[in-house]
Design an enzyme around this catalytic site. Structure first.
Site, PDB file in Angstrom:
ATOM      1  N   GLU A 244      46.762  36.544  43.405  1.00  0.00           N
ATOM      2  CA  GLU A 244      45.910  37.706  43.643  1.00  0.00           C
ATOM      3  C   GLU A 244      45.716  37.899  45.141  1.00  0.00           C
ATOM      4  O   GLU A 244      45.834  36.956  45.925  1.00  0.00           O
ATOM      5  CB  GLU A 244      44.554  37.514  42.959  1.00  0.00           C
ATOM      6  CG  GLU A 244      44.606  37.601  41.440  1.00  0.00           C
ATOM      7  CD  GLU A 244      44.923  38.995  40.951  1.00  0.00           C
ATOM      8  OE1 GLU A 244      44.548  39.980  41.622  1.00  0.00           O
ATOM      9  OE2 GLU A 244      45.571  39.107  39.890  1.00  0.00           O
TER      10      GLU A 244
ATOM     11  N   ASN B 147      46.138  47.762  44.479  1.00  0.00           N
ATOM     12  CA  ASN B 147      44.681  47.896  44.474  1.00  0.00           C
ATOM     13  C   ASN B 147      44.041  47.464  45.786  1.00  0.00           C
ATOM     14  O   ASN B 147      42.858  47.698  46.014  1.00  0.00           O
ATOM     15  CB  ASN B 147      44.054  47.114  43.302  1.00  0.00           C
ATOM     16  CG  ASN B 147      44.437  45.642  43.316  1.00  0.00           C
ATOM     17  OD1 ASN B 147      44.621  45.044  44.375  1.00  0.00           O
ATOM     18  ND2 ASN B 147      44.553  45.059  42.138  1.00  0.00           N
TER      19      ASN B 147
END
Length: 397
Positions: free
Chosen positions: A174, A284
């Site tokens: 991530e 994102n």
């Protein structure tokens, strides 16, 4: 008829043989020989750890280079005891290959399981054993920790006294924006495994590999949509959302996913994607090397990705410059929309975005499995001492 007694010379020979056998038994039981010429070959040991005739003939060969401890000579049999324990301590099954590296997967990344026996078949990496049982942590040369999953384990981990030869590997895919820092563990890791190219074990979300003859026959799928976006994670504060709101005022976008109220399952996901000329591969968050499956999925399924992410130069480290469109190439969202409309009117211009498919084909990484196997391969090749200082400063800056 009286029985003849053996002659004195023969008696002396027999006595000498028995004395030698007895001395040999005592020697093996108590001396624990460490010379390198006294081991039965593996194939000669039965399921009961007993050397057969093959073992005895092996013992007659000079200059053998293997060692066994705690033998017991019993006429024609040699009982094989367990080999001297080495660090890390492997059980008898694991000790079959002394060059084997053991990696403990502390927890399944995001709860997603994978095949623990796949390193050789999937990646050509031999001599790796992946385990998931935490009770066997003292056997592991390396422990792979998925950062998103170990928050609650930190207090316990800080109490462990790990062996000096064991490596703890910080593993995460991530972005910094969506990853938790681990207070108190900043200096507890030896290695990093991440999508960033400056990590110790680099595992990108995807990459291009040489195309086979079958791959070179690629044909652009039939298209009935101009621009598509499949998205569920929607936050108004995200730059990609702000950009989309402006962009969609100048061109029609087919939206799918929870936000648009048009849910599609896995079966239809790639079917929809391949039916679009352009796909919005909007990350994102924007970070160095953070280029995810959002890019590689459209590349795999014959759609041109329009990207939001790190600068174009970062993308071009991994994929050809003419395989994608970067929003930063245009001054405004309206200018980008006009360019896509132009490409829609020219099949020749559009097809240039697929010229690279004659040479390469995209491939996605296998999230947890590939990390574990490549970590094992790294430890097999790099047996030096290594500590990663200030991992939080490195990743979050």
């Amino acid at each position: 008829m009286t029985q003849e007694t053996p002659s004195r010379p023969l008696q002396q020979v027999l006595l000498g043989i028995f004395v030698l056998l007895g001395f040999g038994a005592i020697f093996c039981m108590y001396y624990n020989p460490t010379t390198s010429w006294f081991k039965c070959p593996d194939a000669a040991v039965s399921e009961y750890n007993v050397c057969t005739e093959a073992c005895l003939s092996f013992l007659e060969v000079k200059n053998q280079t293997q060692t066994i401890n705690n033998c017991t000579v019993n006429d024609t049999l040699v009982e094989v005891k367990e080999l001297t324990t080495k660090s890390p301590q492997l059980d008898k099954k694991d000790s079959a290959d002394s060059s084997e590296v053991v990696i403990l997967v502390w927890s399944w990344p995001f709860g997603q399981t994978f095949d623990l026996e796949s390193c050789e078949s999937g990646y050509g990496i031999k001599g790796c054993r992946l385990i998931i049982d935490r009770n066997r942590i003292n056997e592991a040369h390396g422990v792979m920790f998925h950062v998103r999953d170990i928050g609650g384990d930190v207090p316990y981990l800080k109490t462990l006294s790990r062996p000096a030869w064991q490596n703890w590997v910080w593993m995460n895919m991530e972005s910094p924006t969506n990853s938790p820092q681990l207070p108190g563990m900043d200096d507890m890791f030896n290695l990093t495994s991440n999508y960033r190219t400056d990590s110790d074990v680099w595992v990108p979300y995807g990459h291009l590999v040489e195309a086979s003859e079958e791959d070179k026959a690629f044909q652009i799928p039939q298209k009935d949509k101009l621009v598509c976006w499949i998205v569920s994670h929607w936050e108004d504060k995200l730059w990609r959302v702000e950009y989309f709101n402006e962009f969609s005022q100048h061109i029609n976008v087919e939206g799918y996913g929870r936000h648009f109220g048009r849910y599609i399952d896995n079966k239809d996901y790639f079917k929809v994607m391949s039916s679009c000329k352009f796909y919005l591969a909007f990350e994102n968050s924007v970070h160095k090397d953070y280029i995810t499956e959002k890019l590689f999925n459209p590349l795999m399924h014959g759609t041109v990705p329009v990207v939001i992410g790190p600068p174009r130069e970062n993308y071009e480290k991994f994929i050809p410059a003419d395989s994608f469109i970067h929003v930063n190439d245009f001054k405004t969202a309206k200018e980008l929309a006009e360019h896509l409309k132009l490409l829609d009117q020219s099949q020749e211009m559009y097809e240039k975005y697929f010229a690279w498919r004659k040479h390469f084909v995209p491939k996605l990484s296998n999230f947890g499995q590939e990390h574990a196997c490549l970590i094992c391969n790294h430890l097999k090749r790099n047996k030096n001492f290594r500590v990663f200082k200030n991992v939080n400063a490195w990743y979050w800056g």
